[in-house]
Design an enzyme around this catalytic site. Structure first.
Site, PDB file in Angstrom:
ATOM      1  N   GLU A  34      65.968  33.690  22.302  1.00 43.34           N
ATOM      2  CA  GLU A  34      65.595  34.152  20.957  1.00 43.34           C
ATOM      3  C   GLU A  34      65.119  32.988  20.096  1.00 43.34           C
ATOM      4  OE1 GLU A  34      68.397  38.076  20.381  1.00 43.34           O
ATOM      5  OE2 GLU A  34      69.305  36.114  19.999  1.00 43.34           O
ATOM      6  N   GLU A  41      73.169  39.235  27.345  1.00 40.31           N
ATOM      7  CA  GLU A  41      74.179  39.665  26.365  1.00 40.31           C
ATOM      8  C   GLU A  41      74.975  40.878  26.818  1.00 40.31           C
ATOM      9  OE1 GLU A  41      71.597  37.099  23.737  1.00 40.31           O
ATOM     10  OE2 GLU A  41      71.360  38.275  25.557  1.00 40.31           O
TER      11      GLU A  41
END
Length: 265
Positions: A116, A136
């Site tokens: 990210e 995640e």
């Protein structure tokens, strides 16, 4: 003239109008709250310094770029929804009004919040040893920024595959889907990033600022509304550009068949 700062988990090196920012937090360059806040301050200062035009974000070592959120720090009390600092996680993805180009130079493992962070940059170069993932799901959380950004940047079904499976992919697949500008050898990664930064350093900063604001603001607007705001000079950066000496210099240089000299004014 070169200036260096090497305290703590973030090192900076400045040469000309280029700022190199190095994440150096052994063993894996994971980011905790304190590091994120420092990164936000570094990129805020970069944003606000008119003498700086381009930033490079890189990481120390050759095994990890960044695995994202420091789960050990989280286990010790860092809350996942705590204050990451002025720029949000990693100092970049929520920093307002950042109208200068930022280049990511990715080596090694780049996953979760590390991916990210790379996605928050404007251009990404990666070594052929770089690997990427959004794992995640395995730690019971959501890749929030990637869930917003990735389906807008690569095909929807590819983005959903990466988000839902958390699988690893290499630099060549990242290049295939358009996430990377270039794949290099590990030894060439930083020189290539600096060569790109030097090219951008010599470009028109007011035009870069207008491009970044238009792209950022237009993401949530209808095409005609965004275009009207450009043509009516309702973006601050566009208004500044069209009233600038640089805009006149660009036209003069074209007419005189010479390279323009940009002053940022």
């Amino acid at each position: 003239m070169m200036q260096m700062h090497s305290d703590g988990p973030i090192h900076t090196r400045r040469e000309g109008a280029v700022l190199e920012v190095t994440l150096d937090r052994p063993k894996a360059n994971a980011i905790d709250l304190a590091t994120s806040r420092i990164m936000g301050e570094v990129f805020r200062d970069f944003r606000d310094d008119d003498s700086l035009r381009v930033a490079i974000l890189r990481a120390a070592g050759d095994k990890f770029f960044c695995p994202g959120w420091d789960l050990k720090a989280a286990a010790d009390g860092d809350a996942v929804d705590a204050d990451y600092g002025i720029g949000g996680f990693g100092g970049l993805q929520e920093l307002p009004h950042l109208n200068k180009p930022v280049i990511a130079a990715v080596n090694g493992i780049c996953c979760g919040g590390g991916l990210e962070l790379a996605l928050s940059c404007d251009l990404i170069l990666a070594s052929d040893t770089a690997t990427f993932a959004l794992p995640e799901i395995r730690s019971g959380t959501v890749a929030d920024a990637a869930s917003i950004k990735l389906p807008k940047r690569i095909p929807y079904h590819v983005a959903m595959d990466l988000l839902l499976t958390g699988r690893w992919f290499d630099a060549h697949e990242a290049m295939h889907w358009g996430l990377l500008r270039e794949i290099t050898t590990p030894a060439d990664l930083l020189p290539k990033a600096w060569a790109l930064a030097r090219m951008l350093e010599n470009g028109p900063p007011l035009v870069y600022a207008a491009i970044k604001e238009i792209v950022r603001e237009a993401e949530a607007m209808r095409f005609q509304d965004a275009l009207n705001r450009v043509t009516k000079r309702q973006f601050a950066t566009v208004d500044q550009l069209y009233a600038s000496d640089d805009q006149k210099e660009g036209a003069r240089a074209f007419a005189q068949k010479r390279d323009p000299v940009w002053t940022g004014r």
